[in-house]
Design a protein around this motif. Structure first.
Motif, PDB file in Angstrom:
ATOM      1  N   SER A  24       0.819  -1.223   0.000  1.00 24.29           N
ATOM      2  CA  SER A  24       0.000   0.000   0.000  1.00 24.29           C
ATOM      3  C   SER A  24       0.850   1.269   0.000  1.00 24.29           C
ATOM      4  O   SER A  24       0.347   2.338  -0.324  1.00 24.29           O
ATOM      5  N   GLU A  25       2.129   1.158   0.361  1.00 29.84           N
ATOM      6  CA  GLU A  25       3.008   2.321   0.378  1.00 29.84           C
ATOM      7  C   GLU A  25       3.673   2.582  -0.977  1.00 29.84           C
ATOM      8  O   GLU A  25       4.281   3.627  -1.174  1.00 29.84           O
ATOM      9  N   LEU A  26       3.567   1.636  -1.897  1.00 32.32           N
ATOM     10  CA  LEU A  26       4.129   1.839  -3.227  1.00 32.32           C
ATOM     11  C   LEU A  26       3.294   2.866  -3.976  1.00 32.32           C
ATOM     12  O   LEU A  26       2.092   2.996  -3.746  1.00 32.32           O
ATOM     13  N   THR A  27       3.926   3.581  -4.883  1.00 31.04           N
ATOM     14  CA  THR A  27       3.182   4.532  -5.704  1.00 31.04           C
ATOM     15  C   THR A  27       2.302   3.745  -6.683  1.00 31.04           C
ATOM     16  O   THR A  27       2.578   2.570  -6.960  1.00 31.04           O
ATOM     17  N   PRO A  28       1.264   4.370  -7.213  1.00 32.57           N
ATOM     18  CA  PRO A  28       0.455   3.675  -8.218  1.00 32.57           C
ATOM     19  C   PRO A  28       1.289   3.172  -9.395  1.00 32.57           C
ATOM     20  O   PRO A  28       1.053   2.069  -9.901  1.00 32.57           O
ATOM     21  N   ALA A  29       2.284   3.945  -9.813  1.00 32.14           N
ATOM     22  CA  ALA A  29       3.141   3.516 -10.928  1.00 32.14           C
ATOM     23  C   ALA A  29       3.957   2.280 -10.545  1.00 32.14           C
ATOM     24  O   ALA A  29       4.102   1.353 -11.350  1.00 32.14           O
ATOM     25  N   GLN A  30       4.481   2.243  -9.315  1.00 33.42           N
ATOM     26  CA  GLN A  30       5.233   1.076  -8.865  1.00 33.42           C
ATOM     27  C   GLN A  30       4.328  -0.153  -8.796  1.00 33.42           C
ATOM     28  O   GLN A  30       4.716  -1.240  -9.206  1.00 33.42           O
ATOM     29  N   ARG A  31       3.119   0.032  -8.258  1.00 33.87           N
ATOM     30  CA  ARG A  31       2.184  -1.102  -8.154  1.00 33.87           C
ATOM     31  C   ARG A  31       1.814  -1.633  -9.535  1.00 33.87           C
ATOM     32  O   ARG A  31       1.661  -2.840  -9.716  1.00 33.87           O
ATOM     33  N   VAL A  73       3.716  -1.579 -12.275  1.00 29.99           N
ATOM     34  CA  VAL A  73       4.862  -2.316 -12.801  1.00 29.99           C
ATOM     35  C   VAL A  73       5.007  -3.658 -12.088  1.00 29.99           C
ATOM     36  O   VAL A  73       5.314  -4.676 -12.713  1.00 29.99           O
ATOM     37  N   LEU A  74       4.763  -3.683 -10.796  1.00 31.07           N
ATOM     38  CA  LEU A  74       4.974  -4.891  -9.993  1.00 31.07           C
ATOM     39  C   LEU A  74       3.687  -5.695  -9.767  1.00 31.07           C
ATOM     40  O   LEU A  74       3.655  -6.571  -8.910  1.00 31.07           O
ATOM     41  N   SER A  75       2.649  -5.420 -10.522  1.00 26.64           N
ATOM     42  CA  SER A  75       1.336  -6.033 -10.275  1.00 26.64           C
ATOM     43  C   SER A  75       1.378  -7.559 -10.233  1.00 26.64           C
ATOM     44  O   SER A  75       0.637  -8.176  -9.471  1.00 26.64           O
ATOM     45  N   ALA A  76       2.234  -8.176 -11.018  1.00 25.40           N
ATOM     46  CA  ALA A  76       2.311  -9.643 -11.023  1.00 25.40           C
ATOM     47  C   ALA A  76       2.861 -10.189  -9.709  1.00 25.40           C
ATOM     48  O   ALA A  76       2.686 -11.367  -9.406  1.00 25.40           O
ATOM     49  N   MET A  77       3.486  -9.334  -8.915  1.00 27.60           N
ATOM     50  CA  MET A  77       4.092  -9.774  -7.660  1.00 27.60           C
ATOM     51  C   MET A  77       3.234  -9.444  -6.440  1.00 27.60           C
ATOM     52  O   MET A  77       3.620  -9.734  -5.314  1.00 27.60           O
ATOM     53  N   GLN A  78       2.076  -8.865  -6.647  1.00 28.49           N
ATOM     54  CA  GLN A  78       1.264  -8.384  -5.526  1.00 28.49           C
ATOM     55  C   GLN A  78       0.961  -9.471  -4.502  1.00 28.49           C
ATOM     56  O   GLN A  78       1.104  -9.247  -3.305  1.00 28.49           O
ATOM     57  N   THR A  79       0.552 -10.640  -4.947  1.00 27.97           N
ATOM     58  CA  THR A  79       0.176 -11.694  -3.997  1.00 27.97           C
ATOM     59  C   THR A  79       1.373 -12.244  -3.237  1.00 27.97           C
ATOM     60  O   THR A  79       1.210 -12.781  -2.149  1.00 27.97           O
ATOM     61  N   GLN A  80       2.567 -12.091  -3.779  1.00 27.32           N
ATOM     62  CA  GLN A  80       3.771 -12.606  -3.125  1.00 27.32           C
ATOM     63  C   GLN A  80       4.541 -11.529  -2.377  1.00 27.32           C
ATOM     64  O   GLN A  80       5.513 -11.832  -1.689  1.00 27.32           O
ATOM     65  N   TRP A  81       4.141 -10.278  -2.509  1.00 31.78           N
ATOM     66  CA  TRP A  81       4.909  -9.155  -1.990  1.00 31.78           C
ATOM     67  C   TRP A  81       5.254  -9.315  -0.508  1.00 31.78           C
ATOM     68  O   TRP A  81       6.402  -9.133  -0.107  1.00 31.78           O
ATOM     69  N   ASP A  82       4.265  -9.634   0.304  1.00 33.04           N
ATOM     70  CA  ASP A  82       4.505  -9.734   1.747  1.00 33.04           C
ATOM     71  C   ASP A  82       5.464 -10.859   2.113  1.00 33.04           C
ATOM     72  O   ASP A  82       6.096 -10.812   3.161  1.00 33.04           O
ATOM     73  N   GLY A  83       5.598 -11.864   1.259  1.00 34.35           N
ATOM     74  CA  GLY A  83       6.486 -12.981   1.550  1.00 34.35           C
ATOM     75  C   GLY A  83       7.914 -12.780   1.068  1.00 34.35           C
ATOM     76  O   GLY A  83       8.790 -13.583   1.388  1.00 34.35           O
ATOM     77  N   GLN A 112       6.580  -8.595 -15.431  1.00 32.29           N
ATOM     78  CA  GLN A 112       5.436  -9.513 -15.445  1.00 32.29           C
ATOM     79  C   GLN A 112       5.911 -10.959 -15.416  1.00 32.29           C
ATOM     80  O   GLN A 112       5.284 -11.814 -14.808  1.00 32.29           O
ATOM     81  N   SER A 113       7.046 -11.225 -16.055  1.00 38.22           N
ATOM     82  CA  SER A 113       7.566 -12.599 -16.037  1.00 38.22           C
ATOM     83  C   SER A 113       8.118 -12.980 -14.674  1.00 38.22           C
ATOM     84  O   SER A 113       8.345 -14.148 -14.407  1.00 38.22           O
ATOM     85  N   MET A 114       8.322 -11.997 -13.799  1.00 36.20           N
ATOM     86  CA  MET A 114       8.815 -12.283 -12.453  1.00 36.20           C
ATOM     87  C   MET A 114       7.692 -12.657 -11.499  1.00 36.20           C
ATOM     88  O   MET A 114       7.935 -12.938 -10.340  1.00 36.20           O
ATOM     89  N   GLY A 115       6.481 -12.674 -11.967  1.00 36.97           N
ATOM     90  CA  GLY A 115       5.352 -12.969 -11.100  1.00 36.97           C
ATOM     91  C   GLY A 115       5.399 -14.366 -10.491  1.00 36.97           C
ATOM     92  O   GLY A 115       4.723 -14.638  -9.506  1.00 36.97           O
ATOM     93  N   HIS A 116       6.219 -15.227 -11.025  1.00 37.45           N
ATOM     94  CA  HIS A 116       6.307 -16.579 -10.498  1.00 37.45           C
ATOM     95  C   HIS A 116       7.380 -16.719  -9.420  1.00 37.45           C
ATOM     96  O   HIS A 116       7.615 -17.795  -8.915  1.00 37.45           O
ATOM     97  N   ILE A 117       8.010 -15.619  -9.023  1.00 39.05           N
ATOM     98  CA  ILE A 117       9.092 -15.674  -8.023  1.00 39.05           C
ATOM     99  C   ILE A 117       8.553 -16.200  -6.698  1.00 39.05           C
ATOM    100  O   ILE A 117       7.508 -15.784  -6.222  1.00 39.05           O
ATOM    101  N   LYS A 118       9.267 -17.119  -6.137  1.00 36.15           N
ATOM    102  CA  LYS A 118       8.899 -17.688  -4.837  1.00 36.15           C
ATOM    103  C   LYS A 118       9.789 -17.055  -3.771  1.00 36.15           C
ATOM    104  O   LYS A 118      10.965 -16.799  -3.998  1.00 36.15           O
ATOM    105  N   PRO A 119       9.239 -16.797  -2.583  1.00 36.06           N
ATOM    106  CA  PRO A 119      10.054 -16.230  -1.509  1.00 36.06           C
ATOM    107  C   PRO A 119      11.206 -17.166  -1.153  1.00 36.06           C
ATOM    108  O   PRO A 119      11.060 -18.386  -1.196  1.00 36.06           O
TER     109      PRO A 119
END
Length: 86
Positions: A25-32, A34-44, A76-83
């Protein structure tokens, strides 16, 4: 005087090392965007990865549009990154 310089350098070093990673939630809209594919993994993600990706996304958002599109595909291809395991 030398003691003050050492103290200042030490404080600057530790203040940077202890910097908390940004919450989604602290990321700027532009950052979010770009990183949208990582949203579900962000906290991990580890703090250093969150800091690195948020800085890269901020730089990407400041690039010309054709560079933004190219980098967005890479993110977007980084969306599969695992913690990483701690």
């Amino acid at each position: 005087m030398k003691r003050w310089i050492i103290l200042l350098c030490t404080l600057l070093f530790w203040s940077g090392a202890a910097q908390a990673a940004p919450a989604w939630s602290e990321l700027t809209p532009a950052q979010r965007e770009v990183l949208s594919a990582m949203q579900t993994q962000w906290d991990g993600l580890p703090n250093e990865d969150q800091q690195r990706f948020s800085a890269l996304a901020l730089r990407c958002s400041q690039m010309p549009p054709h560079h933004q599109r190219k980098n967005a595909r890479a993110y977007q291809s980084m969306g599969h990154i695992k913690p990483r395991a701690a």
